[in-house]
Write a protein that holds these residues in place. Sequence first.
Motif, short mmCIF file in Angstrom:
data_model
loop_
_atom_site.label_atom_id
_atom_site.label_comp_id
_atom_site.label_asym_id
_atom_site.label_seq_id
_atom_site.Cartn_x
_atom_site.Cartn_y
_atom_site.Cartn_z
N UNK A 413 82.48 78.09 16.64
CA UNK A 413 82.90 79.13 17.28
C UNK A 413 83.79 78.63 18.65
N UNK A 414 83.70 77.48 18.96
CA UNK A 414 84.44 76.86 20.00
C UNK A 414 85.59 76.17 19.41
N UNK A 415 86.10 76.13 18.23
CA UNK A 415 87.17 75.47 17.63
C UNK A 415 88.18 76.85 17.24
N UNK A 418 93.37 77.51 13.69
CA UNK A 418 94.29 76.31 13.22
C UNK A 418 93.84 75.21 13.19
N UNK A 419 93.11 74.59 14.22
CA UNK A 419 92.40 73.31 14.00
C UNK A 419 91.54 73.21 12.90
N UNK A 420 90.71 74.30 12.76
CA UNK A 420 89.57 74.12 11.76
C UNK A 420 90.33 74.09 10.51
N UNK A 421 91.33 74.95 9.90
CA UNK A 421 91.85 74.81 8.76
C UNK A 421 92.83 73.74 8.58
N UNK A 444 99.95 84.33 15.35
CA UNK A 444 100.09 82.95 15.88
C UNK A 444 99.40 82.93 17.08
N UNK A 445 99.05 84.03 17.64
CA UNK A 445 98.48 84.25 18.87
C UNK A 445 97.00 84.05 18.71
N UNK A 446 96.49 84.70 17.50
CA UNK A 446 95.01 84.78 17.23
C UNK A 446 94.44 83.34 16.81
N UNK A 447 95.49 82.47 16.00
CA UNK A 447 94.79 81.35 15.13
C UNK A 447 94.74 80.27 16.25
N UNK A 448 94.99 80.37 17.59
CA UNK A 448 94.78 79.32 18.62
C UNK A 448 93.67 79.74 19.62
N UNK A 449 93.10 80.87 19.44
CA UNK A 449 91.69 81.25 20.26
C UNK A 449 90.77 80.49 19.40
N UNK A 457 86.61 90.37 10.59
CA UNK A 457 87.58 90.29 9.41
C UNK A 457 88.46 89.16 9.72
N UNK A 458 88.66 88.58 10.75
CA UNK A 458 89.67 87.64 11.08
C UNK A 458 88.96 86.17 10.85
N UNK A 459 87.63 86.26 11.21
CA UNK A 459 86.92 85.03 11.04
C UNK A 459 86.59 84.93 9.50
N UNK A 460 86.30 85.76 8.67
CA UNK A 460 86.28 85.81 7.29
C UNK A 460 87.52 85.16 6.58
#
Length: 557
Positions: A413-415, A418-421, A444-449, A457-460
């Motif tokens: 949850x802290x990562x 983009x970094x995780x993928x 682009x904004x959401x994947x850096x949070x 849905x976004x997490x899945x």
Amino acid sequence: MTNTSSLTLDSVTYALPDGRLLFSNLTERFDQRRTGLVGRNGVGKSILARLMAGQLEPSDGRCLRQGRVHYLAQQPITSRTTVADLAQVRQVIEALQRIEAGSTAASDFETVGERWNIREQLHSHLAREQLGMLRWDRPAETLSGGQAMRVALLGAFLGDADYLILDEPTNHLDAPSRAALMIMLERWSKGLLVISHDRTLLASMQRIVELSPSGLHSYGGDYSAFTACKARDTELAERNLERLKLERQRQARDLQRQHERLERHQARAGHEARHSNQAKILLDRQQQRSEATAGRQQRNHLATRQAMDTQVREAAQRLDPQQPVVLHAPARQLPPGSQIAWLRDLELPHIEHPHALDLVLYVGQRLALTGANGSGKSTLLKVLAGQLPPRKGECETRASVAYLDQQCSLLDGSVCVLEHVREACRELDQSSVRTRLAQLGLDADRITLPSGLLSGGERLKAALAAVLYSDQPAQLLLLDEPSNHLDLPSLQALEQMLCQYQGTLLVASHDLVFLQHLQLQGQLCMPQSELHGFGDAQGGKTTAQGEVVMGDDGLGA
């Protein structure tokens, strides 16, 4: 006597603690019709429900309640919750106990009111729901999610409310419990508002209200009528947007022609003035008038273009942008039809089944995993994924396996996404990763949070990207209730993504409509009583070789 309970929103506005406006100027009346409230995750449905129930106060406007309102939240369990808390009768029972112990406090008698047999009522209702083994003071955290929701629903019906607000009531419920809920709601004769993405439940509603950034929109009829009406509205909005764009193009051409005519006129007038014998003061005045005319025309043209741009922008905002979801699913790396996983004489940990389980999964199989709450679906998936050892027997897999639980806990949850993928997909450059995430609907904004700040849905979607775009992509995908907590657009996007997946799929879900949309070939039903191996809803079972015999349950290919 006719029940006239209702809920009315009068210009309701709500701002979050950080000052962000969640919604504004909502005006709507909720009457006796069974009403479903739908909308995207994060739009504010649960907060609106709490406002209507009186648990929150609006920043502006009024919530008017005619009658007693009972609100059931999505997550009714806390660390101190008991069965009586879930049923919302704990205060009454404790006041009754104090009276029985000798209390003469007026507050205790006021709390009990006419409910002197509340314990008997609660036990009777629990027994009718096959939950009679539960004591009123049992800690709720010892219950399964389905059991807790069923008790909470009983409390809603025990409370003698005039209006019920249920927030995602079918999450965690198995098929029998969902069927029982449907019967309970059909018998309910008072006001009812249900927040849900469960399309079967929404099909029983008499009205659908959608909450969107543009406000509340009411549609008469059930969910199918809502989707048909939305489709018509979308088609009309698209036509209107296209018409306005064409009108803007035509207007731009007309303005350009007007500008060119004025320039030609000014050029001609200037040429004539230079070759005339007029006095300089007259020529200067003509030049000033010409410049003033050109200035007025320029200002008028600018205002006309701005007005047309505003109309096009407002028409575009009335459209719900639905970009197609693209999943670059890994191709099968094993020959189709070959065996990919085995269970032999397997006994699950923590689960008591009368017989050992035998199963063979094949490359490319797409199966539903069904069964009652507590039958061991999640445990079986964890055993197949290698996260839990079997109590007895063997479990083997021949390919890479990915297990996504209901919380998508493989994501830190802290990562950020983009970094995780990128960590999982080292063979892809950052630009390719960003492109593929965008094709899944992750901007682009959401994947850096941090992923903990994203919606379910976004997490899945992010978790699926990590396991399917990995350098060693999952060939056996195990999903545990993936449709829970997803809004309808995210749910439809997930269905589209999973239909593109070419590997072996085993998905546990109680959502029949969701399963019907996944192009499945059969189902495995966890045994609840004296059944051997896996059986489907019609009594079919897997053979020793793992072939699935389908009953007439609507899940076949």
